[in-house]
Enzyme design. Structure first.
Site, short mmCIF file in Angstrom:
data_model
loop_
_atom_site.label_atom_id
_atom_site.label_comp_id
_atom_site.label_asym_id
_atom_site.label_seq_id
_atom_site.Cartn_x
_atom_site.Cartn_y
_atom_site.Cartn_z
N HIS A 37 74.36 10.52 -19.86
CA HIS A 37 73.89 9.35 -19.28
C HIS A 37 72.88 9.27 -18.23
CE1 HIS A 37 78.39 8.40 -20.60
NE2 HIS A 37 77.69 7.56 -21.56
N GLN A 61 84.54 -2.24 -31.14
CA GLN A 61 84.20 -1.27 -31.82
C GLN A 61 85.29 0.10 -32.07
OE1 GLN A 61 81.08 -0.24 -28.84
NE2 GLN A 61 81.52 1.74 -29.38
N GLN A 153 74.83 5.96 -34.74
CA GLN A 153 74.59 4.57 -34.05
C GLN A 153 73.07 4.13 -33.55
OE1 GLN A 153 76.95 3.38 -30.67
NE2 GLN A 153 75.36 4.46 -29.24
N VAL A 176 72.03 16.31 -24.82
CA VAL A 176 72.40 17.18 -23.52
C VAL A 176 73.62 17.90 -23.78
CG1 VAL A 176 72.66 17.05 -21.07
CG2 VAL A 176 71.30 15.24 -22.20
#
Ligand code: PAF
Length: 286
Positions: A37, A61, A153, A176
């Site tokens: 993030h 979801q 996504q 990452v």
């Protein structure tokens, strides 16, 4: 950093920033913020005048037997991390703010949601597309940032933004990884030491596919077989799917020509992890 809990307040903030001529970079998240993030915030800060982030664990979801209740939540720690990297506003709406009584609208992207995680988690991408549409309407960003780890996504949201003429750009930030190869995910927090060790089979099998591709192997069946064999060396690994599709259209193919995605979903104990690799290109390469 401003903490904002209501849609009205978020809209007011956006109006003020726009009035001051600022461009807005937006990073939607479900919290439990990690280095992946941070990388999204960093990229958003590089490209836009101000960064807005959201933390919302979106019930729509999650399937009935999924980890909605257990999903890691740490609003205070997250707020500290977001402030430390220069996020200007953190949007933290409650479920009733996003889905008030009488809420009845969903956004469905067809076709590419029928496979991979869309197949394993029916309704998942409907929930993602719906909440992201709402967040885009509330925050009205110039650019929104998503991680390549959630490769499907990203494709779903790009399709949605193009089809619905959303006036924003989607920027994709490479995966990452920890030093030992494990892709960063909020769900890594669920793993015990043995599962964490076993989960390295994901990046190991992708590295093997990358190596074989570099050596000239192009058969999808052979590449899948190699990965399946590597994963099945781990007794704790329970495979959900191992797929190779052409990329970015996610079409079935027997041979890799042009770009392809190797996509994996594997359970380690109660934790389902995903990872992927793009072959034949530079986007999000392992
Ligand atoms: O990737 C996520 O964290 C979520 O799917 C998103 C995009 C924030 C929507 O809830």
């Amino acid at each position: 950093m401003k903490i904002i809990e209501t849609i009205a307040e978020m809209r007011q903030f956006v109006r003020e920033q726009r009035g001051a001529g600022k461009t807005i970079g937006f990073v939607p998240t479900m919290g439990a913020l990690h280095q992946g993030h941070q990388e999204l915030f960093h990229k958003a800060g590089e490209r836009c005048d101000i960064v807005v982030a959201s933390i919302f664990v979106n019930p729509m979801q999650f399937g009935v037997n999924e980890d909605l209740a257990a999903y890691p939540r740490d609003s205070e720690g997250d707020a500290r991390k977001a402030a430390a990297v220069g996020v200007a506003a953190l949007f933290l709406p409650r479920v009733e703010e996003m889905y008030p009584t009488g809420y009845a609208t969903q956004v469905d992207v067809l076709g590419i949601t029928d496979l991979l995680c869309g197949k394993s988690r029916p309704g998942h991408f409907r929930g993602v597309a719906t909440v992201v549409t709402k967040l885009f309407n509330i925050v009205q960003p110039d650019v929104a940032f998503f991680g390549q780890k959630d490769a499907q996504q990203v494709l779903v949201l790009k399709r949605m933004a193009a089809d619905l003429n959303m006036a924003l750009e989607i920027e994709v930030v490479p995966i990452v990884r920890e030093a030992d190869g494990l892709a960063l995910s909020s769900r890594n927090a669920y793993l015990n030491a043995k599962e964490r060790q076993a989960a390295l089979s994901l990046s190991r099998s992708l590295a093997l596919a990358k190596q074989e591709f570099a050596a000239g192997r192009r058969s999808v069946q052979e590449l899948k077989q190699l990965i399946l064999e590597e994963l099945s060396k781990e007794t704790l690994a329970v495979i959900d799917y191992v797929e190779v599709y052409s990329y970015p259209d996610l079409a079935k193919t027997e041979t890799v020509a042009g770009q392809a995605i190797v996509a994996l979903a594997v359970r380690f104990g109660a934790t389902r992890l995903i990872d992927n690799l793009i072959l034949g290109g530079t986007e999000g390469c392992y």
